[in-house]
Design an enzyme around this catalytic site. Structure first.
Site, mmCIF file in Angstrom:
data_model
loop_
_atom_site.group_PDB
_atom_site.id
_atom_site.type_symbol
_atom_site.label_atom_id
_atom_site.label_comp_id
_atom_site.label_asym_id
_atom_site.label_seq_id
_atom_site.Cartn_x
_atom_site.Cartn_y
_atom_site.Cartn_z
ATOM 1 N N ARG A 95 17.140 17.031 27.425
ATOM 2 C CA ARG A 95 16.005 17.910 27.142
ATOM 3 C C ARG A 95 14.708 17.424 27.797
ATOM 4 O O ARG A 95 13.682 18.114 27.755
ATOM 5 C CB ARG A 95 15.783 18.001 25.634
ATOM 6 C CG ARG A 95 16.982 18.531 24.886
ATOM 7 C CD ARG A 95 16.700 18.537 23.406
ATOM 8 N NE ARG A 95 15.642 19.459 23.082
ATOM 9 C CZ ARG A 95 15.811 20.740 22.805
ATOM 10 N NH1 ARG A 95 17.026 21.251 22.810
ATOM 11 N NH2 ARG A 95 14.804 21.512 22.512
ATOM 12 N N ASN A 136 8.003 18.491 19.760
ATOM 13 C CA ASN A 136 8.484 19.263 20.906
ATOM 14 C C ASN A 136 7.735 20.592 20.899
ATOM 15 O O ASN A 136 7.762 21.294 19.896
ATOM 16 C CB ASN A 136 9.996 19.479 20.750
ATOM 17 C CG ASN A 136 10.571 20.539 21.684
ATOM 18 O OD1 ASN A 136 11.554 21.181 21.346
ATOM 19 N ND2 ASN A 136 9.986 20.719 22.831
ATOM 20 N N GLY A 137 7.052 20.898 21.999
ATOM 21 C CA GLY A 137 6.309 22.157 22.054
ATOM 22 C C GLY A 137 4.911 21.916 22.602
ATOM 23 O O GLY A 137 4.648 20.894 23.232
ATOM 24 N N LYS A 162 16.929 20.321 30.537
ATOM 25 C CA LYS A 162 17.998 21.293 30.323
ATOM 26 C C LYS A 162 17.526 22.506 29.534
ATOM 27 O O LYS A 162 17.916 23.628 29.811
ATOM 28 C CB LYS A 162 19.140 20.584 29.581
ATOM 29 C CG LYS A 162 20.356 21.444 29.347
ATOM 30 C CD LYS A 162 21.213 21.484 30.577
ATOM 31 C CE LYS A 162 22.378 22.424 30.431
ATOM 32 N NZ LYS A 162 22.798 22.934 31.737
ATOM 33 N N GLU A 214 21.883 31.855 43.459
ATOM 34 C CA GLU A 214 22.346 30.756 42.611
ATOM 35 C C GLU A 214 22.697 29.525 43.458
ATOM 36 O O GLU A 214 22.368 28.387 43.083
ATOM 37 C CB GLU A 214 23.553 31.226 41.781
ATOM 38 C CG GLU A 214 24.229 30.172 40.933
ATOM 39 C CD GLU A 214 23.332 29.521 39.880
ATOM 40 O OE1 GLU A 214 22.217 30.000 39.646
ATOM 41 O OE2 GLU A 214 23.756 28.502 39.306
ATOM 42 N N CYS A 272 11.798 18.175 25.602
ATOM 43 C CA CYS A 272 11.609 17.070 24.659
ATOM 44 C C CYS A 272 12.696 17.144 23.590
ATOM 45 O O CYS A 272 13.063 18.219 23.125
ATOM 46 C CB CYS A 272 10.274 17.071 23.946
ATOM 47 S SG CYS A 272 8.878 16.888 25.044
HETATM 48 C C1 F6R Z 1 19.662 25.935 36.564
HETATM 49 C C2 F6R Z 1 19.438 26.020 35.141
HETATM 50 C C3 F6R Z 1 18.283 26.804 34.656
HETATM 51 C C4 F6R Z 1 18.678 27.584 33.400
HETATM 52 C C5 F6R Z 1 17.457 28.289 32.805
HETATM 53 C C6 F6R Z 1 17.819 29.119 31.595
HETATM 54 O O1 F6R Z 1 20.783 25.175 36.881
HETATM 55 O O2 F6R Z 1 20.168 25.452 34.367
HETATM 56 O O3 F6R Z 1 17.793 27.653 35.624
HETATM 57 O O4 F6R Z 1 19.665 28.499 33.740
HETATM 58 O O5 F6R Z 1 16.501 27.335 32.439
HETATM 59 O O6 F6R Z 1 18.334 28.334 30.582
HETATM 60 P P1 F6R Z 1 19.177 28.970 29.401
HETATM 61 O O7 F6R Z 1 20.399 29.559 29.998
HETATM 62 O O8 F6R Z 1 19.465 27.823 28.497
HETATM 63 O O9 F6R Z 1 18.314 30.011 28.763
#
Ligand code: F6R
Length: 604
Positions: A27, A100-101, A599, A477, A2
């Site tokens: 988000r 958000n939360g 994201k 990956e 969010c």
């Molecule tokens: C996959 C992806 C997610 C993030 C994960 C951790 O493409 O983007 O698996 O790697 O949610 O996110 P961060 O790195 O922001 O802690």
């Protein structure tokens, strides 16, 4: 998850909200909404779907007013619907909230409020905040919010506005990000700095336990008891120009192509005069006897690759955990353990909680983070930035390469400080690693060939990714990239484990992506490949240029520069990313915003 924005100032609020929502959309993007205080009344427009859809609707709804709230949602409580989209309001539609939360005790509070006569419209946890504010609103909005904070449990960043105080916003944060932007023409409360592009570079990073009261002519920060807190402002250094697609059809593709540049930036920053200088107190590394690496998703895979490298070079034990497991296990961390968390966003809820747990245990903490000023970066004892720039595509690409690169430097530095590698090896490796941008360019040059392979395999229902040794995490990956953007089921497996189960899956309709590199496991992996071929598996091989023996086994070949195994871990992600990308293009998937994802995962 969010994205939230609150604005109060001299400008018309709607365009500010629309610009911010577009940038916050990564988000969460299942619904979006805005509320504008117009002629003393809130006018609300919200609906399921992306921000673009909301913008189309807004074209026919004139809205003016200089205070507003906006939200882009990733659903937690309640289905995706107009009524569950934010903003939410109280019984009289006088108080608006974006959040958000997760408010964990919302059911119990809702029952209490319903018994008092409050009428709820949505199934969300958020709506409770508006009704609680209504209940406690006897004097000022901030006083009411502070009372609400003593009732709610969970994680939140929220912003509230009221018709009664038409030039004021009140925000609060606990375990979800909230940033105050200080502009010449007003104030902004946003989930992250990228929302502030073209608005302002001056920000105050709010901390957990902060309440912020913003008026047209100033702001004040309080704690949850209403006592003033002092905060200094910071200037955002990020280059925001990377926030458009620059002619690429998707952010993901653009970010894949940015990878050589990202590595060059990190070479310039961290390698000087044939030395690695990570700008941290080196004693932290010198004294570390055990590394405990914690991260989620792609960042976790970067941690796994580094486990192989660091153990090989620095000869100290490395444990790698997903954040969500680490925090709920009874981990035993010995003295002199260095806790390292890896995160692109610096806001991932589980990683942040794991970091806090480690700190509570008295363990030294180091964060490898991309987003400047993010919560994880600010709370760790030490931070190393990965300098990938804003990553907009939901599937992580350039942030991964940056993490892998930084972790290689960290491993080499550790080994140098601990005297566990030969100085000649250290120097020659440092020379070779500076060639990575060139090697990445040559991996990118295979794009059209990879596209052709994707054209032939995109209809498959399953994929298997195999590798051994330090490229095994890259197999994980590769499978993750394919899953998230093309919705094809994929599994990453260590080549040597295949005959303990997954070999049963092999048939001619199963593409098997096999990663080979030079080094001690090359021959073993080749044997595994032959086992796949013997069962009619369709092999897509990623291997060092010139390895004819491997090439002869593969149905499709993707050659990468013939570098040593350690360096190959930095190259292999490119073909994996491109393959996933072109498969998803063929399947007409929403590449930058895959379904169900967001994201930044700020809920656990
Ligand atoms: C996959 C992806 C997610 C993030 C994960 C951790 O493409 O983007 O698996 O790697 O949610 O996110 P961060 O790195 O922001 O802690």
């Amino acid at each position: 998850m969010c994205g939230i924005i609150g604005y109060v100032g001299n400008k018309s609020a709607l365009p500010v909200l629309q610009r911010a929502l577009k940038r916050l959309e990564y988000r969460g993007y299942d619904s979006a909404g805005v509320a504008i205080l117009q002629d003393g009344r809130f006018k609300v427009v919200k609906q399921p779907g992306k921000v673009e859809k909301l913008n189309v609707l807004l074209e026919s709804i004139p809205m003016h007013g200089k205070l507003g709230l906006g939200h882009t949602r990733w659903a937690t409580h309640g289905v995706v619907s107009e009524v569950n989209a934010h903003p939410h309001w109280d019984c009289k539609q006088e108080i608006m909230v974006v959040h958000n939360g997760i408010i964990e005790n919302y059911k119990h509070l809702r029952k209490e409020l319903e018994d008092k006569g409050h009428k709820f419209l949505s199934q969300t946890d958020t709506e409770i905040i508006a009704h609680l504010v209504e209940e406690y609103y006897t004097h000022t909005l901030e006083e009411a919010v502070i009372k609400v904070l003593s009732k709610i449990k969970g994680t939140y960043a929220f912003v509230v506005a009221s018709q009664r105080e038409p030039e004021k916003l009140v925000g609060a944060r606990l375990l979800s990000p909230l940033i105050l932007g200080l502009g010449e023409n007003g104030y902004y409360l946003v989930s992250d700095v990228t929302a502030l592009l073209n608005e302002t570079r001056l920000v105050v990073y709010l901390d957990d336990g902060d309440v912020v009261v913003v008026k047209k002519d100033g702001f004040q920060i309080l704690d949850f008891k209403g006592q003033p807190r002092r905060k200094t402002s910071s200037k955002i250094q990020w280059d925001f120009s990377t926030r458009d697609k620059a002619g690429y059809p998707h952010f993901m593709l653009k970010e894949i192509y940015e990878q050589p540049e990202v590595v060059k930036r990190n070479i310039t920053k961290y390698i000087r005069a044939e030395e690695i200088s990570l700008s941290i107190d080196e004693n932290i590394l010198r004294e570390a006897k055990h590394l405990w690496i914690v991260a989620c998703g792609t960042a976790y895979h970067a941690g796994l690759v580094s486990e192989y490298l660091i153990e090989r070079w620095a000869k100290i034990p490395v444990t790698v955990d997903t954040s969500s497991e680490f925090r709920y296990r009874d981990v035993v961390l010995e003295e002199n353990t260095l806790f390292i968390c890896i995160s692109q966003s610096g806001e991932t809820a589980d990683t942040l909680a794991a970091l806090r747990l480690a700190r509570k245990m008295g363990i030294r903490t180091l964060a490898v983070v991309n987003v400047e000023g993010s919560t994880i970066a600010r709370e760790a004892d030490t931070v190393i930035y990965t300098n990938a720039g804003p990553e907009i595509g939901v599937a992580s690409t350039k942030a991964y390469i940056a993490q892998l690169f930084i972790l290689q430097l960290l491993g080499l530095k550790l080994a140098q400080l601990k005297n566990t590698i030969d100085i000649g090896f250290y120097k020659s490796y440092l020379t070779e690693i500076q060639m990575i941008p060139l090697y990445l360019e040559s991996c990118l040059a295979n794009a059209s060939q990879i596209q052709k392979i994707a054209d032939e395999v995109y209809n498959a229902h399953n994929f298997l990714y195999l590798a051994r040794g330090m490229n095994f995490p890259n197999a994980l990956e590769g499978a993750l990239k394919l899953k998230e953007i093309s919705y094809i089921h994929a599994e990453g497996y260590p080549g040597g484990e295949m005959k303990h189960g997954p070999i049963a899956l092999i048939e001619d309709s199963l593409p098997v992506v096999a990663i080979l590199s030079q080094g001690r496991v090359r021959d073993k992996m080749l044997s595994n490949l032959l086992e796949v071929k013997a069962r009619h598996g369709k092999v897509i091989g990623i291997f060092p240029a010139g390895d004819q023996e491997v090439k002869e086994v593969c149905d499709y070949s993707i050659e990468i520069p013939a570098v040593r195994e350690e360096l190959s871990t930095l190259l292999v992600p490119i073909p994996l990313q491109l393959l996933a990308y072109y498969v998803a293009v063929n399947r007409k998937c929403d590449i930058d915003q895959p379904r169900n994802l967001a994201k930044s995962v700020t809920v656990e």
